[in-house]
Each structure stands twice: as C-alpha cells, then as structure tokens.
Design an enzyme around this catalytic site. Structure first.
Site, mmCIF file in Angstrom:
data_model
loop_
_atom_site.group_PDB
_atom_site.id
_atom_site.type_symbol
_atom_site.label_atom_id
_atom_site.label_comp_id
_atom_site.label_asym_id
_atom_site.label_seq_id
_atom_site.Cartn_x
_atom_site.Cartn_y
_atom_site.Cartn_z
ATOM 1 N N LEU A 291 0.827 -1.200 0.000
ATOM 2 C CA LEU A 291 0.000 0.000 0.000
ATOM 3 C C LEU A 291 0.862 1.252 0.000
ATOM 4 O O LEU A 291 1.819 1.347 0.773
ATOM 5 C CB LEU A 291 -0.901 0.004 1.237
ATOM 6 C CG LEU A 291 -1.604 1.321 1.606
ATOM 7 C CD1 LEU A 291 -2.584 1.729 0.510
ATOM 8 C CD2 LEU A 291 -2.299 1.208 2.955
ATOM 9 N N SER A 292 0.537 2.222 -0.849
ATOM 10 C CA SER A 292 1.151 3.538 -0.845
ATOM 11 C C SER A 292 2.658 3.420 -1.050
ATOM 12 O O SER A 292 3.101 2.956 -2.096
ATOM 13 C CB SER A 292 0.788 4.261 0.459
ATOM 14 O OG SER A 292 1.131 5.614 0.401
ATOM 15 N N ALA A 293 3.476 3.827 -0.058
ATOM 16 C CA ALA A 293 4.919 3.645 -0.201
ATOM 17 C C ALA A 293 5.257 2.174 -0.364
ATOM 18 O O ALA A 293 6.184 1.810 -1.099
ATOM 19 C CB ALA A 293 5.646 4.223 1.010
ATOM 20 N N GLY B 220 3.338 0.162 -1.906
ATOM 21 C CA GLY B 220 2.992 -0.102 -3.301
ATOM 22 C C GLY B 220 4.092 0.333 -4.241
ATOM 23 O O GLY B 220 4.391 -0.345 -5.234
ATOM 24 N N GLY B 221 4.713 1.492 -3.944
ATOM 25 C CA GLY B 221 5.843 1.925 -4.753
ATOM 26 C C GLY B 221 6.996 0.949 -4.669
ATOM 27 O O GLY B 221 7.640 0.627 -5.684
#
Length: 494
Positions: A165-167, A169-170
């Site tokens: 998720l979010s970071a 996900g990156g």
C-alpha cells in the site's frame, strides 16, 4: 508510532549516519506520501504474527514478521505484504484481510516492517535507488525474507507474490521490476510506477503529477532493472481510488502502460467488468488469453487500501485509517494470482482446454479436457464455486444478459481434495442493452470507458480517438458491447 525496532546492526556509526541522512532527505516527501497516516492496531506482536530473526545480512535494516496457518502443506504459495507510511506489520495484518485468505487457500504470509530509523515516517524508501534496486538495501532484505520463508515453511519458490500500500505499493512495483525471477505476481495498491522517482523531488512529481512517458519508456525502466535476458514477467494487479489526492489516479494509468508494455500486449483492454463497491475492473490478457495486467478503479475512494468488512466469502478486512470500506482487494488479488485452490496439494494437475462452447442471455456452457484420476470437477465463476460435476462439461445458469463472467475449473480427487485451478476463460452472455454516457474525457477515463496514452484519450474497445485527456473536452460514448465503446456525438440510439 512507538513500536519497538531491533538495534541498528554494526558498524554502528555507519548505520547512525545512514539513519540521519535518510531522516533529513526523506522527511518531506514521505510525510506527503503518508498523507498523515496514523497506524491503527496493536504493536507488532499480535496473536498469530511472529517475528523472525536471522534471515540474512539485512542491509536494509528491516524487521521480518510472518504468519502461517496450522498444518500448512509443503509446496504452498507465499505472499509478501508491505505496509504504508507510519504503519506496522501488525497494522497491515489486522486490517488488510490477508490472514483470512491465508487460512482459506493455504499460504504463508511475510510482512516486512521498516521504522523511523530508516525513514522519518516509517515508509519503505521506494524513491531511493540504494534501497529499491536489485541486490541493495531494503529490496535485498525483502529478498532475504523470501528465502527464509521458503526454507522455513517449505513454500513453493515458483509461487511467491508481493503486494503493498502507498509507499509499500511503490516498493512493490520496484521489487517486481528488480526481481521478476522471484515474484510470480504483484499488486500495487495506491502506488506508483516502478522506478518513477530516484530523488525526494522526483517523488513529489510522481505522487501528484506523474511523468506522461510512453509505454515503451515506462517499460524500459522495468527491463533495465531486471536481470539481463529476462523473458518471463510477473502478473500485476493495480488498485487505485478515483478520489485519491495523495497518489493521483494518473499513476494507475502510467502503471497500466508500464506493465502492459513489459508484457508486449498493448494498452487495449481485453474486457471491462463492473464489480461491487463502485469498482471497475479492466483486464489485459496475455497471448494465450490469461489476465496479465488488471486495473481496479474504485469510484470515489480516497488514498488507502480497499477492504470490505464482513463474513461473506468475498469480504475481508476491517476499516481504519487508510483502510477504506469499498471492496475486498485482498480477495480479488488472491483470485487474480490463482491462490484460490492452488494450495491443497492433491497431486492432480489443473484441467486444460477450458473452453466456452456456447452462451445465451442467461447461460454459459463450458467444456474441458479430462484429468486422469479425477473423481469430479468444481466450476468457479468470478472466483466463487457455482457447481460440481463428474463430467467434463457444465452449463451455468441464471446469468445476467450482456455480461462477462470469468470461469475456472479444478479437479477433485477421490478423497474430496481440490487441486489447482485451470487457466481462466471469459464467457459473455448475449442480449446486451446499449447505453449512452456523456462526460469529459477525463471522467470517461476514470469510469473505465476510455483510456489515455500520450496525453490523448481513446474509447475502450473501438480505439476511436477522442482528443486531449482533460476535463474540457466532452464526448458521448455508446456502449455497444461489454467493454466496447464508440463515439456517438451525433446521436446515441440507446
């Protein structure tokens, strides 16, 4: 958060300098990416979640937590799940819904955890090449966790998956690019294209206004990060809320361009489906008709992970800060990866030759090749079992007209154990009723009726050009078949 973190490894001075440098350079961008995230959940010692030490040299200074269902068979899959900024492994374990499906389908979970010693807001450092490239920093620590889990649980090294998720996900996107030989699939939730940023300043750009690179340019970033000669790529699910103001929805489009280019399948959808929670699923099949890239656009959802609390078969998770009640993304992702039935260890192979032999407005007929020693077969529609048969044919009934359904089958042995699922096929019932939609090019794209490439918009299915991708150009689109739209500005018959 005040969660504990293991002491910095030697040399102590080097680690201390590294932590200070990261705090100073990463604070601004990671605070923006966290969007003020506050972890909701117990410290990383929740029941069922175990901390594991001694998993390698750990150059990224991460902590490893894991969960394995009781009596997990050897050869089961493995899922790695990366939390968002200021969150923890136990926070993600408690809210994401992944433990439910680990129990149901039979696979182990690894939950890496970073801390403020690495990053001021406990974000994975997706924008630092020294942490997100193959063989370096946090990326290598996660790779070492995979090796440890495979050894500890007897996991199938060919069925390792990563989501975040979010970071997280990156970092997931970067891991898929750097380690396509390790991860068979991934899911990027409210995340960013692989190697979109390599500085704090570039991280801001990627989050709020990602570069409008060509698919080939995005794909080159993946190819250059992977080992030379890589010819097999992970299957990638992309999750994005249309109201996300922290990681803008344009990132999902660029992610779609990146991974479809890597697969060499272009940006024309194979089909589009409407799911619960205001979710539009756009599927891009590989050369043999299996989904290679799936994009889930959740209407009205802000920045976070899609969950759907409840006890239903397709529900999961609990709400909290940045865990948003819309649809169970973990269920859909597990199904996309083929985890729904692949961990039983029956010894039976997956059926081959699954084919749609006919459709009506309310039925879909299927057939497949026989599996030796199979006592029966289960038929699944969109991941849910709808029937059992002793023959190699089945007709599903009670369907909606003009709708696409995704089917798989699995063989069942004489003891009642179910084997791995087949490759999926899509059956579209007849009797579709055309509909008309008037909106800006931007809104058409967000709704899944069109897509953008190079700053221009094209109708899904027909590929008719619609002009610039913005809110000022308005067109009427007629949906003439599932996932197929034509420009009807001169008059829409529907």
């Amino acid at each position: 958060m005040g969660q504990s973190h293991p002491p910095l490894s030697s040399p102590k001075g080097h680690r201390l300098i590294r932590g200070i440098r990261r705090w100073a350079t990463a604070a601004a961008a990671t605070l923006a990416l966290s969007g003020g995230l506050v972890a909701a959940g117990p410290p990383a010692s929740a029941a069922g979640l175990t901390q594991i030490s001694g998993f390698g040299t750990n150059p990224g200074n991460l902590s490893m937590y894991a969960y394995a269902p009781d009596s997990l068979p050897s050869g089961a899959p493995l899922v790695v799940a990366l939390h968002g900024c200021t969150q923890s492994a136990s926070d993600y374990y408690a809210h994401s819904g992944w433990p439910k499906f680990a129990d149901r389908y039979g696979f182990a979970l690894v939950l890496p955890q970073t801390s403020s010693a690495n990053n001021a807001n406990s974000c994975f450092n997706w924008f630092e090449p020294g942490d997100s490239s193959r063989g370096r920093g946090e990326a290598l620590s996660i790779r070492q966790m995979v090796d440890k889990a495979v050894s500890l649980y007897g996991s199938d090294a060919r069925r390792v998956y990563v989501t975040g998720l979010s970071a997280g996900g990156g970092m997931t996107a970067n891991l898929l690019a750097a380690y396509p030989d390790v991860f068979a699939g991934g899911a990027i939730d409210s995340g960013l294209p692989a190697f979109c940023a390599d500085t704090v300043a570039a991280a801001y750009t990627c989050m709020y206004s990602p570069p409008d690179r060509t698919p080939d340019q995005w794909g080159d970033l993946v190819r250059s990060a992977a080992p030379a000669g890589t010819g097999s790529w992970p299957r990638v699910a992309i999750w994005q809320g249309t109201a996300d103001t922290t990681v803008r929805p344009a990132n999902a489009t660029e992610l779609r361009d990146q991974w479809t280019d890597v697969w060499g399948i272009g940006q024309t959808p194979s089909r589009t489906e409407n799911l619960s929670g205001g979710t539009t699923l756009t599927v891009y099949d590989d050369a043999v008709g299996r989904p290679a890239v799936e994009v889930y656009s959740v209407s009205g959802m802000a920045h976070g992970l899609a969950v759907d609390p409840g006890s239903g078969a397709e529900q999961c998770g609990t709400t909290g800060t940045y865990y948003l009640d819309t649809i169970c993304s973990s269920y859909r992702t597990a199904r996309f990866w083929g985890l729904d039935g692949g961990g039983t260890g029956t010894g039976l192979p997956a059926p081959t030759g699954l084919t749609v032999t006919g459709t009506t407005g309310t039925t879909a007929a299927l057939s497949w090749n026989a599996v030796p020693a199979a006592a029966s077969y289960t038929v699944r529609r969109d991941g849910t079992t709808v029937g059992t048969t002793a023959s190699t044919a089945y007709t599903d009934t009670g369907l909606a007209a003009g709708t696409a359904y995704r089917y798989t089958v699995a063989a069942v042995d004489t003891a009642g154990a179910t084997g791995p699922v087949s490759s999926a096929v899509t059956a579209t019932t007849t009797g579709f009723t055309p509909t008309c939609h008037t909106a800006s090019n931007y809104d058409h794209t967000l709704a899944g009726r069109a897509h953008q490439s190079g700053g221009h918009t094209f109708a899904n299915g027909s590929e008719e050009p619609m002009g610039l991708w913005n809110t000022y150009t308005v067109h009427t689109l007629e949906q003439t078949a599932p996932g197929h739209y034509v420009v009807a500005d001169s008059g829409c018959p529907a």
